[in-house]
Design a protein around this motif. Structure first.
Motif, short mmCIF file in Angstrom:
data_model
loop_
_atom_site.label_atom_id
_atom_site.label_comp_id
_atom_site.label_asym_id
_atom_site.label_seq_id
_atom_site.Cartn_x
_atom_site.Cartn_y
_atom_site.Cartn_z
N GLN A 192 0.82 -1.17 0.00
CA GLN A 192 0.00 0.00 0.00
C GLN A 192 0.88 1.25 0.00
OE1 GLN A 192 0.62 -2.05 2.42
NE2 GLN A 192 0.35 -1.18 4.46
N VAL A 193 0.49 2.23 -0.81
CA VAL A 193 1.18 3.51 -0.91
C VAL A 193 0.16 4.60 -0.62
CG1 VAL A 193 2.42 5.11 -2.39
CG2 VAL A 193 2.85 2.65 -2.58
N GLN A 194 0.46 5.42 0.37
CA GLN A 194 -0.39 6.55 0.71
C GLN A 194 0.47 7.80 0.80
OE1 GLN A 194 -2.22 4.98 4.34
NE2 GLN A 194 -4.12 4.68 3.20
N LEU A 195 0.00 8.87 0.18
CA LEU A 195 0.73 10.13 0.12
C LEU A 195 -0.15 11.25 0.64
CD1 LEU A 195 2.10 9.75 -3.52
CD2 LEU A 195 3.27 9.11 -1.41
N VAL A 196 0.41 12.11 1.48
CA VAL A 196 -0.32 13.24 2.05
C VAL A 196 0.53 14.49 1.93
CG1 VAL A 196 -1.45 14.20 4.08
CG2 VAL A 196 -1.54 11.73 3.66
N GLU A 197 0.03 15.49 1.20
CA GLU A 197 0.73 16.76 1.05
C GLU A 197 0.33 17.72 2.16
OE1 GLU A 197 -0.58 15.51 -3.21
OE2 GLU A 197 -1.43 15.54 -1.19
N SER A 198 1.25 18.63 2.47
CA SER A 198 0.96 19.70 3.41
C SER A 198 1.90 20.87 3.12
CB SER A 198 1.11 19.24 4.86
OG SER A 198 2.45 18.83 5.13
N GLY A 199 1.61 22.02 3.70
CA GLY A 199 2.48 23.17 3.60
C GLY A 199 2.02 24.25 2.66
N GLY A 200 0.93 24.02 1.93
CA GLY A 200 0.42 25.05 1.05
C GLY A 200 -0.20 26.20 1.82
N GLY A 201 -0.49 27.27 1.11
CA GLY A 201 -1.09 28.43 1.73
C GLY A 201 -1.01 29.64 0.83
N LEU A 202 -1.25 30.79 1.44
CA LEU A 202 -1.22 32.07 0.74
C LEU A 202 0.09 32.78 1.04
CD1 LEU A 202 -2.63 34.33 -0.89
CD2 LEU A 202 -3.61 35.11 1.28
N VAL A 203 0.76 33.24 0.00
CA VAL A 203 2.04 33.93 0.17
C VAL A 203 2.12 35.06 -0.84
CG1 VAL A 203 3.26 32.39 -1.42
CG2 VAL A 203 4.54 33.58 0.38
N GLN A 204 2.82 36.11 -0.49
CA GLN A 204 3.03 37.22 -1.41
C GLN A 204 4.07 36.87 -2.47
OE1 GLN A 204 4.08 40.44 1.30
NE2 GLN A 204 2.03 41.29 1.08
N GLY A 205 3.95 37.51 -3.62
CA GLY A 205 4.95 37.34 -4.65
C GLY A 205 6.34 37.63 -4.11
N GLY A 206 7.30 36.80 -4.50
CA GLY A 206 8.66 36.91 -3.99
C GLY A 206 8.90 36.13 -2.71
N GLY A 207 7.85 35.62 -2.10
CA GLY A 207 7.97 34.88 -0.87
C GLY A 207 8.29 33.42 -1.10
#
Length: 124
Positions: free
Chosen positions: A1-16
């Protein structure tokens, strides 16, 4: 079984910057390639970066080369995408993917296993 979970996304200003994580569970990933793909509304999924699990050899799409860095921590079964100098055009859902290694690492159809995605929004 292979399970993948992403995290860390969000809203950021350009250049960030943002750092995305992909936690893989259920097995070891020797002989696998893991990658990141983005999908903007109404557009097809596009290659961002990939890394071989064993040697850690990285591959990058032209649009992110020099700005993003892909790494993996074998002991933690986690892959990372460090995203610097972000632009509004980087706005998309970012998906983590994994598959037994093959030479088509930039083709989303070559991957059998996918996470649910994490939203990255870059404002002006």
């Amino acid at each position: 079984q292979v399970q993948l979970v992403e995290s860390g996304g969000g809203l950021v200003q350009g250049g960030g910057s943002l750092r995305l994580s992909c936690a893989a569970s259920g097995r070891t990933y020797s002989g696998y390639v893991m990658g990141w793909f983005l999908q903007a509304p109404g557009k097809e999924r596009e290659f961002v970066a990939a890394v071989t699990w064993g040697a850690g050899y990285p591959y990058y799409g032209d649009s992110v080369k020099g700005r993003f860095t892909i790494t993996r921590d074998n002991a933690k079964n986690t892959m990372y995408l460090q995203m610097n100098s972000l632009k509004p055009e980087d706005t998309a859902v970012y998906f983590c993917a994994a598959n037994k290694y093959n030479s088509n690492y930039d083709d989303p159809f070559a991957y059998d296993y996918w996470g649910q995605g994490t939203q990255v929004t870059v404002s002006s």
